[in-house]
Design an enzyme around this catalytic site. Structure first.
Site, PDB file in Angstrom:
ATOM      1  CD  GLU A 222      -3.017  -1.059   0.216  1.00 44.77           C
ATOM      2  OE1 GLU A 222      -2.990  -0.156  -0.629  1.00 44.77           O
ATOM      3  OE2 GLU A 222      -3.879  -1.966   0.216  1.00 44.77           O
ATOM      4  NE  ARG A 226      -3.721   2.694  -0.899  1.00 43.34           N
ATOM      5  CZ  ARG A 226      -4.990   2.544  -0.574  1.00 43.34           C
ATOM      6  NH1 ARG A 226      -5.735   3.583  -0.294  1.00 43.34           N
ATOM      7  NH2 ARG A 226      -5.528   1.334  -0.504  1.00 43.34           N
ATOM      8  CG  ASP A 366      -5.812  -7.275  -7.601  1.00 49.43           C
ATOM      9  OD1 ASP A 366      -4.774  -7.624  -7.014  1.00 49.43           O
ATOM     10  OD2 ASP A 366      -6.585  -6.405  -7.154  1.00 49.43           O
ATOM     11  CD  GLU A 532     -10.442  -1.733  -8.819  1.00 52.96           C
ATOM     12  OE1 GLU A 532     -11.614  -1.396  -8.523  1.00 52.96           O
ATOM     13  OE2 GLU A 532      -9.491  -1.630  -8.025  1.00 52.96           O
ATOM     14  CB  THR A 619      -1.696  -1.210  -9.311  1.00 53.20           C
ATOM     15  OG1 THR A 619      -2.959  -1.880  -9.342  1.00 53.20           O
ATOM     16  CG2 THR A 619      -1.246  -1.008  -7.871  1.00 53.20           C
TER      17      THR A 619
HETATM   18  C1  DMJ Z   1      -6.112   0.419  -5.238  1.00 54.34           C
HETATM   19  O1  DMJ Z   1      -5.336   0.618  -4.118  1.00 54.34           O
HETATM   20  C2  DMJ Z   1      -5.316  -0.235  -6.331  1.00 54.34           C
HETATM   21  O2  DMJ Z   1      -5.977  -0.057  -7.535  1.00 54.34           O
HETATM   22  C3  DMJ Z   1      -5.076  -1.699  -6.076  1.00 54.34           C
HETATM   23  O3  DMJ Z   1      -4.441  -2.323  -7.140  1.00 54.34           O
HETATM   24  C4  DMJ Z   1      -6.392  -2.399  -5.829  1.00 54.34           C
HETATM   25  N1  DMJ Z   1      -7.169  -1.756  -4.841  1.00 54.34           N
HETATM   26  C5  DMJ Z   1      -7.342  -0.334  -4.852  1.00 54.34           C
HETATM   27  C6  DMJ Z   1      -8.524   0.180  -5.627  1.00 54.34           C
HETATM   28  O4  DMJ Z   1      -9.620  -0.593  -5.627  1.00 54.34           O
END
Ligand code: DMJ
Length: 633
Positions: A222, A226, A366, A532, A619
């Protein structure tokens, strides 16, 4: 096992020829060949032969005549410099003549993935897609929504990780590094919101260094996607790579890079303290130490979703250690046994082996698949072809083992194998899986438009099949929104299939065509403002240029506005998307500003803004430039 794929050639429109403009002579000659004149000519009627001759002469004159209307005017001149092979700007008759003898369509090239990537620099025409003012207005609405979200956060929760919009206070759910500030920063830069950039940038400059030194436990994944990701893209977008010239409000770009480096130096301990290539899941920032998650296992997606960020940091600093440590994970994963390229969702940092049988593209699985293709795209110069091969094999596995069609109306969806390939198939699809259509489309064209890729014969049959699957899946993701009363998707949906109807109720929108195909369990009815689906709509729009993806995105945006907006500032997650009015949850996730609103803004905007063949999004939607050279070497 999927009974619905592969698609036939008809399904995937495999006909490169129809994407080529026909030349004037071809039109005439084909018309002649197909008309009764063909038969008449066969009889050698002198009159008709003369008519044919006359037509050919006329055609020749038209095509060889140099017309002043084709000269390039001042404004166009700039763009014309950017035209390359295969572009259709014709300036004189000779060029026209050359088009007569165009070769017949070729079969898709047999290039290695790296070669395909290297020839893939798109010819970009700014302003091409953003025609009508409707989309400018809609883009403006998204910008207003972002300002509303930011004002709630700034007024009630500045410096906390997240806003609780109903309680009007902040909470630290991610370790206390001011996650919303950093996640939102590059969105504000992209939207041109100077005041927000200035507020967020000053906070980073004043408070973040101390937080990085003094805070305790944070999650490696995380924090990387982020905070590290947000700092790196802020560095790039504020002009850091142009020698530090400040092009945005806020601090000098180096502030972002210095914070990124200081944070990454601590995060590296998760790699260096592990006995294997697989990092521990948590880091204690102030101690510069790391520890495994309770139970000892790391999530597969978490350990394989760090490399874009660490590679880019190495590129920027010239220090290869970040890239080397993070890439060991993928190099190691390459050697592990898989099920048709698919992997279990847990991995042990102690043994380096996968753990358990569960295979899914939802939570904990994912972004493993997302980063295989994106890390390859990011680092063409590094020749990491094994990543493309792992991605390619995994997508074949998805089609073979996880894709099925719902009944009664045939929505394609991606299910799960909770007990591995020998166990039963579960028709469960997390909203998280909706990243996949965008990833499939990106993997197919490598970021350029489908039209351009077809024109250059760059797509293999497999690429076209993946693109078709992407289009079918993004429709399913959109229908996960449409079937509910609020028009917002649940966290998890179940699809009805032959011989297996899971429990759960419908989404409440009885007028949806798919109300009987999708069911939702009580515990899965919440919505966290996730990105997403709009992410995939954005990618699919950029690649196919089909306006329906914008319309779908707008419907979703309107539903967010209607049901999640909090008057005093901010937006809130919901408890239940199937009832009206839905109960609000009192939390605004950082990714609503970092991802959801950014992708919507880009979806409605001009395609020259962060082009997909020049940037790769991490992501968490932080864009990094694609590296054309490898500074490390
Ligand atoms: C985000 O932190 C990122 O996209 C991660 O890959 C999946 N979860 C959240 C958004 O849903």
């Amino acid at each position: 096992m999927s009974k619905t794929l592969p698609y036939t050639r008809k399904d995937i429109h495999y006909d490169n020829a129809k994407f080529r403009q026909r030349s004037f002579l071809k039109v005439i000659s084909q018309t002649l060949v197909n008309s009764t004149m063909k038969r008449d000519c066969a009889k050698c009627s002198m009159g008709k032969f003369l008519v044919l001759l006359l037509l050919c002469g006329l055609g020749y004159l038209m095509l060889t005549h140099t017309s002043t209307t084709h000269s390039i005017s001042g404004g166009q001149e700039k763009d014309s410099n950017r035209l390359k092979d295969g572009d259709e700007l014709i300036t004189d008759g000779t060029s026209r003549l050359r088009r007569f003898w165009r070769k017949p369509p070729r079969l898709p090239p047999r290039l290695s993935p790296d070669e395909i990537g290297n020839v893939n620099k798109s010819v970009h025409v700014p302003g091409k897609l953003n025609t009508g003012s409707k989309w400018i207005d809609r883009q403006h609405s998204v910008k207003k929504a972002f300002s509303h979200a930011w004002s709630g956060y700034k007024n009630h929760a500045m410096g906390f990780d997240e806003l609780m919009p109903l309680s009007q206070r902040g909470m630290d759910g991610l370790g206390g590094l001011g996650a919303t500030v950093v996640d939102a920063l590059d969105t504000a830069m992209i939207m041109g919101l100077d005041e927000v950039v200035s507020e967020a940038g000053s906070w980073v400059e004043t408070h973040l260094p101390e937080r990085i030194n003094q805070k305790g436990q944070v999650n490696l994944f995380e924090t990387t996607i982020r905070i590290l990701g947000g700092l790196l893209s802020a560095y790039h977008l504020s002009g850091g790579e142009q020698g530090g010239t400040q092009t945005h409000k806020g601090p000098m770009p180096n502030i972002y890079l210095e914070n990124a480096r200081s944070l990454a130096d601590r995060l590296l301990t998760a790699f260096t303290s592990s006995p294997t290539a697989i990092p521990f899941s948590d880091v204690i920032l102030r101690d510069q130490s790391a520890q495994p998650a309770p139970g000892g296992l790391s999530s597969t997606s978490e350990v394989s979703t760090l490399q874009l960020e660490f590679n880019y940091l190495s590129f920027l600093t010239g220090d290869s250690k970040y890239s080397l440590e993070s890439m060991k994970v993928l190099e190691h994963m390459k050697t592990l046994p898989k099920v048709k390229g698919l992997v279990p969702i847990y991995i042990s940092p102690h043994s380096g082996e996968f753990s358990g049988d569960t295979i899914r593209l939802g939570s904990r699985g994912d972004s493993y698949y997302e980063y295989l293709i994106k890390v390859w795209l990011q680092n063409k110069a590094s020749n990491w072809t094994y990543l493309y091969e792992m991605y390619d094999e995994a997508m074949k596995g998805v089609k073979h083992l996880l894709v099925q069609k719902s009944i009664p109306n045939g929505l394609l969806f991606v299910g799960e194998l909770p007990y591995g390939p020998k166990g039963s198939f579960s028709p469960k699809m997390d909203h998280l899986v909706c990243f996949l259509p965008g990833t499939l489309a990106l993997g197919a064209t490598k970021g350029i438009t489908k039209k351009e890729a077809m024109k250059r014969n760059l797509l293999t049959l497999e690429d076209l099949e993946n693109l078709k699957l992407a289009e079918d899946l993004v429709k399913t993701c959109f229908e996960m929104y449409s079937v509910t009363s609020t028009g917002l998707a649940p966290e998890i949906a179940y699809f009805n299939i032959e011989g297996n109807s899971e429990g759960g109720l419908d989404g409440g929108n009885k007028s949806s065509e798919y109300v009987n195909d999708i069911s939702i369990k009580y515990a899965d009815r919440h919505n966290l403002l996730r990105p997403e689906t709009v992410e995939s709509l954005f990618v699919l729009y950029r690649i196919t240029e089909d306006p329906k993806y914008r319309e779908w995105g707008w419907e979703i945006f309107e539903a967010f506005e209607k049901y999640t907006k909090v008057d005093s500032g901010g937006y809130s997650s919901l408890d239940d998307v199937t009832v009206i009015p839905p109960h609000k949850r009192d939390k605004m996730e950082t990714f609503f500003l970092g991802e959801t609103l950014k992708y919507l803004y880009l979806l409605f905007g001009d395609s020259s803004l962060i082009p997909l063949d020049e940037f790769v999004f991490n992501t968490e939607a932080h864009p990094f430039p694609i590296q054309r050279t490898n500074k490390r070497e």
